[in-house]
Design a protein around this motif. Sequence first.
Motif, PDB file in Angstrom:
ATOM      1  N   GLN A 209       0.824  -1.211   0.000  1.00 27.70           N
ATOM      2  CA  GLN A 209       0.000   0.000   0.000  1.00 27.70           C
ATOM      3  C   GLN A 209       0.856   1.258   0.000  1.00 27.70           C
ATOM      4  N   ASN A 212       1.629   2.614  -3.427  1.00 24.05           N
ATOM      5  CA  ASN A 212       0.517   3.323  -4.062  1.00 24.05           C
ATOM      6  C   ASN A 212       0.405   3.079  -5.569  1.00 24.05           C
ATOM      7  N   GLU A 214      -1.741   1.486  -7.051  1.00 28.22           N
ATOM      8  CA  GLU A 214      -3.156   1.482  -7.415  1.00 28.22           C
ATOM      9  C   GLU A 214      -3.581   2.782  -8.088  1.00 28.22           C
ATOM     10  N   ILE A 215      -2.999   3.902  -7.656  1.00 34.30           N
ATOM     11  CA  ILE A 215      -3.435   5.183  -8.202  1.00 34.30           C
ATOM     12  C   ILE A 215      -3.097   5.306  -9.683  1.00 34.30           C
ATOM     13  N   ARG A 218      -5.655   3.235 -11.652  1.00 35.82           N
ATOM     14  CA  ARG A 218      -6.907   3.990 -11.754  1.00 35.82           C
ATOM     15  C   ARG A 218      -6.770   5.143 -12.752  1.00 35.82           C
ATOM     16  N   PHE A 279       3.406   6.878  -0.913  1.00 32.61           N
ATOM     17  CA  PHE A 279       2.971   7.695   0.218  1.00 32.61           C
ATOM     18  C   PHE A 279       4.147   8.119   1.088  1.00 32.61           C
ATOM     19  N   SER A 300       5.064  11.375  -6.421  1.00 29.59           N
ATOM     20  CA  SER A 300       4.248  12.036  -5.408  1.00 29.59           C
ATOM     21  C   SER A 300       5.082  13.069  -4.665  1.00 29.59           C
ATOM     22  N   ALA A 320       0.015  12.654  -3.438  1.00 31.62           N
ATOM     23  CA  ALA A 320      -0.014  11.189  -3.415  1.00 31.62           C
ATOM     24  C   ALA A 320      -1.416  10.629  -3.601  1.00 31.62           C
ATOM     25  N   THR A 321      -2.425  11.398  -3.241  1.00 33.25           N
ATOM     26  CA  THR A 321      -3.809  10.941  -3.399  1.00 33.25           C
ATOM     27  C   THR A 321      -4.494  11.557  -4.612  1.00 33.25           C
ATOM     28  N   GLY A 322      -3.737  12.283  -5.428  1.00 33.61           N
ATOM     29  CA  GLY A 322      -4.329  13.020  -6.552  1.00 33.61           C
ATOM     30  C   GLY A 322      -4.370  12.207  -7.825  1.00 33.61           C
ATOM     31  N   MET A 323      -5.331  11.305  -7.939  1.00 34.03           N
ATOM     32  CA  MET A 323      -5.426  10.471  -9.131  1.00 34.03           C
ATOM     33  C   MET A 323      -5.588  11.304 -10.397  1.00 34.03           C
TER      34      MET A 323
END
Length: 389
Positions: A209, A212, A214-215, A218, A279, A300, A320-323
């Motif tokens: 995880q 990251n 996965e991002i 997506r 992350f 990121s 880091a969360t900004g797909m």
Amino acid sequence: MRILYVTTIAITMNFFPEHIRMLQEEGHQVELATNLNDPLPERVAALNCRTHHIPFSRSPLSRDNLRAYQAFKNLLDTERYDIVHTHTPNASAIVRLACRKLRKKGTRVFYTAHGFHFYTGAPMKNWLIYYPVERFLSRWTDVLITISQEDLKRAKTFHAKKVAFVHGVGLDTARFDLQWTAEEKWAKRQELGVGADDVMLLSVGELRQLKNHEIVIRALAKLKNPRLRYVICGEGPLREHLSELARELDVADQVSLLGIRRDIAQLNQVADMLLMPSFREGLPVALMEAMAARNPVICSAVRGSVDLIVDGQGGAVCPATGMDDFAKAIAKLAADKLARERMGEYNRARVEAFQVDRVLDELREIYGLNGARGESGEEEAVPVGAATW
């Protein structure tokens, strides 16, 4: 001098063969202490250092740490070292506790923090647990060495006798000057199932995880561009999850999980860009390797990565969360080959500051060896040589 290098697990020693060889060539005796449940890497074993098994655990809550503490104390009771140089947080906590009285007898303790668990944006539990422990243990640290500017600034507020900065573990950039022909590159891309008109996105890192991946999967689904091929090198517990996610999002034919690879330099030769959406990082070697291979990077905005990549000049830096940010950066860079080439050249110039020879000079100064070069601990200016993207 007699020097003991310490890591929690044996594989981590693979970052330090050049450091150890330098000390040996300077006439010093280097020994190793680590958990030998797994064998030493070949490059380290070839150095013929005397090695001690200490049952360190990667988990700070494991009872094995009590056994490790006692085993390390027993080693110190029978052996005398001038310097104990420790790496990795768990082993380093045990080492500094065990060495606290020996420091009065002349043993010096060096600790290289390859990335504190507390950092800008870290979970609150990391700050509540790891920050007070590291701050407290720093009082029994003669030299606290950091490899990122964020960690350097924080370490200066601790109690270590001295705080120093080095440019990572050192990278041999010449390994990435393969000078492949177009035919050799095409053959490698064919081996990977990447077409002539495809844009190859490369990631190198454990399937966890924290990394990251996965991002990016997506983002591929959002972009709906079949020319984008995402190649991931590494193993870990999320392998099946990532495969299933790619199938669910209908991009399974664009995602390749290659497992652990020994040809990262070759893969960097044929990649169009590196993706590092982690992350958390310390100072990521995989990112520096991509820079040495003249690749642009989309990463990121985390400690370590931002020490290396200049947004708009060496690639793109995204939340880091900004797909959506990753998707936009991928699309923009995939469509602009000239920008990729320009950014790759910029990265190659910038990564020269992290060359292994420079790092060895910095370590020589920290160890107090003759012929060491001075260093300020602050980032140097690097050639720009490229327009902003």
